[in-house]
Design an enzyme around this catalytic site. Structure first.
Site, PDB file in Angstrom:
ATOM      1  N   GLY A   1      -2.006   7.420 -78.332  1.00  0.00           N
ATOM      2  CA  GLY A   1      -2.205   5.973 -78.329  1.00  0.00           C
ATOM      3  C   GLY A   1      -3.645   5.546 -78.135  1.00  0.00           C
ATOM      4  O   GLY A   1      -4.503   5.767 -78.992  1.00  0.00           O
TER       5      GLY A   1
ATOM      6  N   LYS B   1       1.851  15.774 -82.513  1.00  0.00           N
ATOM      7  CA  LYS B   1       0.531  15.384 -81.987  1.00  0.00           C
ATOM      8  C   LYS B   1      -0.332  16.621 -81.719  1.00  0.00           C
ATOM      9  O   LYS B   1      -1.536  16.617 -82.012  1.00  0.00           O
ATOM     10  CB  LYS B   1       0.712  14.573 -80.701  1.00  0.00           C
ATOM     11  CG  LYS B   1       1.355  13.218 -80.963  1.00  0.00           C
ATOM     12  CD  LYS B   1       1.803  12.590 -79.663  1.00  0.00           C
ATOM     13  CE  LYS B   1       2.443  11.239 -79.873  1.00  0.00           C
ATOM     14  NZ  LYS B   1       3.120  10.745 -78.661  1.00  0.00           N
TER      15      LYS B   1
HETATM   16  N1  LIG Z   1       5.072   1.862 -80.730  1.00  0.00           N
HETATM   17  C1  LIG Z   1       4.110   2.598 -80.161  1.00  0.00           C
HETATM   18  O1  LIG Z   1       3.836   2.511 -78.960  1.00  0.00           O
HETATM   19  C2  LIG Z   1       3.324   3.575 -81.008  1.00  0.00           C
HETATM   20  C3  LIG Z   1       2.314   4.359 -80.400  1.00  0.00           C
HETATM   21  C4  LIG Z   1       1.540   5.225 -81.190  1.00  0.00           C
HETATM   22  C5  LIG Z   1       1.817   5.327 -82.550  1.00  0.00           C
HETATM   23  N2  LIG Z   1       2.831   4.588 -83.107  1.00  0.00           N
HETATM   24  C6  LIG Z   1       3.078   4.738 -84.541  1.00  0.00           C
HETATM   25  O2  LIG Z   1       2.851   3.476 -85.179  1.00  0.00           O
HETATM   26  C7  LIG Z   1       3.742   3.348 -86.298  1.00  0.00           C
HETATM   27  C8  LIG Z   1       4.522   2.049 -86.165  1.00  0.00           C
HETATM   28  O3  LIG Z   1       5.298   2.083 -84.978  1.00  0.00           O
HETATM   29  P1  LIG Z   1       6.024   0.756 -84.426  1.00  0.00           P
HETATM   30  O4  LIG Z   1       6.499   1.100 -83.059  1.00  0.00           O
HETATM   31  O5  LIG Z   1       5.154  -0.432 -84.609  1.00  0.00           O
HETATM   32  O6  LIG Z   1       7.288   0.664 -85.420  1.00  0.00           O
HETATM   33  P2  LIG Z   1       8.262  -0.574 -85.640  1.00  0.00           P
HETATM   34  O7  LIG Z   1       8.206  -1.515 -84.492  1.00  0.00           O
HETATM   35  O8  LIG Z   1       9.565   0.004 -86.049  1.00  0.00           O
HETATM   36  O9  LIG Z   1       7.628  -1.337 -86.914  1.00  0.00           O
HETATM   37  C9  LIG Z   1       7.628  -0.785 -88.199  1.00  0.00           C
HETATM   38  C10 LIG Z   1       7.202  -1.853 -89.186  1.00  0.00           C
HETATM   39  O10 LIG Z   1       7.065  -1.227 -90.467  1.00  0.00           O
HETATM   40  C11 LIG Z   1       7.898  -1.900 -91.400  1.00  0.00           C
HETATM   41  N3  LIG Z   1       8.480  -0.932 -92.312  1.00  0.00           N
HETATM   42  C12 LIG Z   1       9.156   0.212 -92.007  1.00  0.00           C
HETATM   43  N4  LIG Z   1       9.562   0.822 -93.134  1.00  0.00           N
HETATM   44  C13 LIG Z   1       9.157   0.040 -94.162  1.00  0.00           C
HETATM   45  C14 LIG Z   1       9.285   0.138 -95.565  1.00  0.00           C
HETATM   46  N5  LIG Z   1       9.933   1.147 -96.138  1.00  0.00           N
HETATM   47  N6  LIG Z   1       8.728  -0.827 -96.324  1.00  0.00           N
HETATM   48  C15 LIG Z   1       8.090  -1.876 -95.760  1.00  0.00           C
HETATM   49  N7  LIG Z   1       7.933  -2.024 -94.427  1.00  0.00           N
HETATM   50  C16 LIG Z   1       8.475  -1.072 -93.645  1.00  0.00           C
HETATM   51  C17 LIG Z   1       8.980  -2.572 -90.582  1.00  0.00           C
HETATM   52  O11 LIG Z   1       9.468  -3.653 -91.332  1.00  0.00           O
HETATM   53  P3  LIG Z   1      10.634  -4.633 -90.779  1.00  0.00           P
HETATM   54  O12 LIG Z   1       9.923  -5.533 -89.813  1.00  0.00           O
HETATM   55  O13 LIG Z   1      11.081  -5.368 -91.995  1.00  0.00           O
HETATM   56  O14 LIG Z   1      11.661  -3.739 -90.177  1.00  0.00           O
HETATM   57  C18 LIG Z   1       8.204  -2.986 -89.318  1.00  0.00           C
HETATM   58  O15 LIG Z   1       7.535  -4.202 -89.554  1.00  0.00           O
HETATM   59  C19 LIG Z   1       4.595   4.624 -86.316  1.00  0.00           C
HETATM   60  O16 LIG Z   1       4.015   5.579 -87.172  1.00  0.00           O
HETATM   61  C20 LIG Z   1       4.514   5.113 -84.867  1.00  0.00           C
HETATM   62  O17 LIG Z   1       4.703   6.511 -84.749  1.00  0.00           O
HETATM   63  C21 LIG Z   1       3.574   3.711 -82.372  1.00  0.00           C
END
Ligand SMILES: NC(=O)c1ccc[n+]([C@@H]2O[C@H](COP(=O)([O-])OP(=O)(O)OC[C@H]3O[C@@H](n4cnc5c(N)ncnc54)[C@H](OP(=O)(O)O)[C@@H]3O)[C@@H](O)[C@H]2O)c1
Length: 379
Positions: free
Chosen positions: A122, A192
């Site tokens: 992160g 990671k």
């Molecule tokens: N959350 C964390 O703390 C964190 C930390 C480090 C890294 N990450 C990484 O950051 C990335 C995002 O995580 P997140 O927690 O933000 O995920 P999330 O809350 O599930 O959000 C994913 C977003 O991507 C969109 N999306 C998913 N598949 C799609 C597709 N096929 N076409 C178009 N849009 C699509 C979703 O659309 P909808 O809104 O329409 O569902 C949503 O807006 C991931 O790779 C995760 O590993 C996250």
């Protein structure tokens, strides 16, 4: 008449936890970034499952931020962006750990930037430190707590919680997903560590780091640490990474490993780095052999029947496999007796063979349990 510099247009793929926080942070920080960069970053388009069109967003953007997650269509969009000669910032550890080489090579050919600080730990700036600050340092070893969910669970368990209660609490406070299997199976940490190993040692690691006699060993496992180890004090959902090298002794970085705003700040830092011409993608890979059998100290827990000769039989088998004992404690009596030992460093193969043999004694009441121990102190 002076013309205003054009805004720096950022296309946002994903508007969930990280994407939403990124859009907010960017609008809060845009003026400050413009002040020291000359160009104002703006969001040129947003893609989710229900809105936006990738081709249109790509055409209107100078850079794409990919925070959708998953492999496809994220991989396709990232490749198309790079092939269009535009830089990418991604937080997607699964994509980077599985398709990093393809993405790095395409980015090198196109001479565009591919930044991914948020994909590992992160907000902790370990990617940049390895790529830039330590790029001239031969690294021997990296240890990390790179999964906040499991560290939170272990912290709760040291305070008396059961695993099930600690996991339920992690889900209640939002550290663990409803389906926690990627975190608790070690898959998330493995992705990671594969990315870190590629950066530190130059060798692609698909999934499971340590340089050993010219080879590399990468693994994810629970470990006991002596209380003075820099990672021992890292509790709750925090992440920390220790980088070891003869040149620098040891450097530890720690901080929040997840969370929308925390992760978004790493993503925005990458965007600013691209705006200022930041680091190129990692160099082509090196072929370093993998070493499966590594040396470690072990903690060994045996539930035994308390009768004469038990300790002697156990130590004899350990000795036959080259395992020397650093400390041994016997607790309990009768059927509740336990032998708890810590060994000196030994090849894992020797330890496993000894445990298999010890497990066959009729005085052993349940399968022997071992956990690796990291004892090294930095002076
Ligand atoms: N959350 C964390 O703390 C964190 C930390 C480090 C890294 N990450 C990484 O950051 C990335 C995002 O995580 P997140 O927690 O933000 O995920 P999330 O809350 O599930 O959000 C994913 C977003 O991507 C969109 N999306 C998913 N598949 C799609 C597709 N096929 N076409 C178009 N849009 C699509 C979703 O659309 P909808 O809104 O329409 O569902 C949503 O807006 C991931 O790779 C995760 O590993 C996250």
């Amino acid at each position: 008449m002076s013309s205003e510099p054009a805004p720096f247009r950022v296309g946002l793929l994903g508007h969930g936890t990280v994407g939403g926080a990124f859009a907010e942070l960017l609008s809060e920080r845009a003026s400050e970034i413009e002040r020291f960069n000359g160009r104002r970053p703006t969001i040129s388009g947003v893609l989710t499952r229900s809105r936006g069109n990738f081709e249109e967003i790509l055409a209107q953007s100078d850079l794409i931020v990919e925070v959708m997650g998953g492999i496809e269509p994220a991989r396709d969009y990232v490749l198309r962006t790079i092939k269009a000669g535009k830089s990418v910032v991604s937080a997607n550890k699964q994509l980077l750990s599985q398709y990093g080489e393809e993405l790095f090579e395409t980015a090198r050919k196109q001479d565009v930037r591919l930044r991914f600080e948020a994909a590992v730990a992160g907000a902790v700036p370990v990617v940049r430190v390895l790529e830039e600050s330590l790029s001239a340092t031969p690294i021997d070893r990296i240890h990390g707590i790179v999964n906040g969910t499991t560290n939170f669970i272990l912290t709760e368990m040291t305070q008396g919680s059961t695993y099930a209660d600690a996991l339920a609490e992690a889900q209640r406070v939002g550290y663990a997903e409803a389906d926690p299997s990627d975190d608790v199976s070690g898959r998330d940490a493995a992705a990671k560590m594969a990315i870190l190993a590629r950066l530190a040692f130059g060798t692609p690691v698909h999934l499971g780091a340590e340089r050993r006699d010219g080879g590399l060993s990468v693994s994810v496992h629970p470990t006991f640490l002596y209380s003075g180890h820099p990672l021992a004090a890292v509790s709750g959902p925090f992440n920390a990474i220790t980088v070891e090298s003869e040149t620098i002794t040891e450097i530890t970085m720690s901080g929040p490993g997840a969370g929308g705003r925390q992760t978004a700040s790493a993503v925005l830092g990458d965007v600013v780095s691209v705006m200022t011409g930041g680091a190129r993608p990692p160099a082509p890979p090196l072929a370093l052999p993998f070493v499966g059998d590594i040396e470690s100290a072990f903690y060994l827990h045996l539930d035994v029947a308390d009768r004469p000769g038990v300790l002697a039989s156990v130590t004899q088998v350990l000795g036959e496999h080259g395992v020397s004992i650093k400390s041994v404690v016997q607790r309990g009596m009768g059927d509740a007796a336990r032998l708890v030992m810590v060994t000196h460093p030994v090849l894992e193969s020797g330890m496993l063979a000894a445990i298999e043999e010890i497990g066959e004694f009729d005085f052993i009441r349940s399968a022997p349990r071992t956990i690796r121990v990291i004892e090294k102190e930095f002076l």
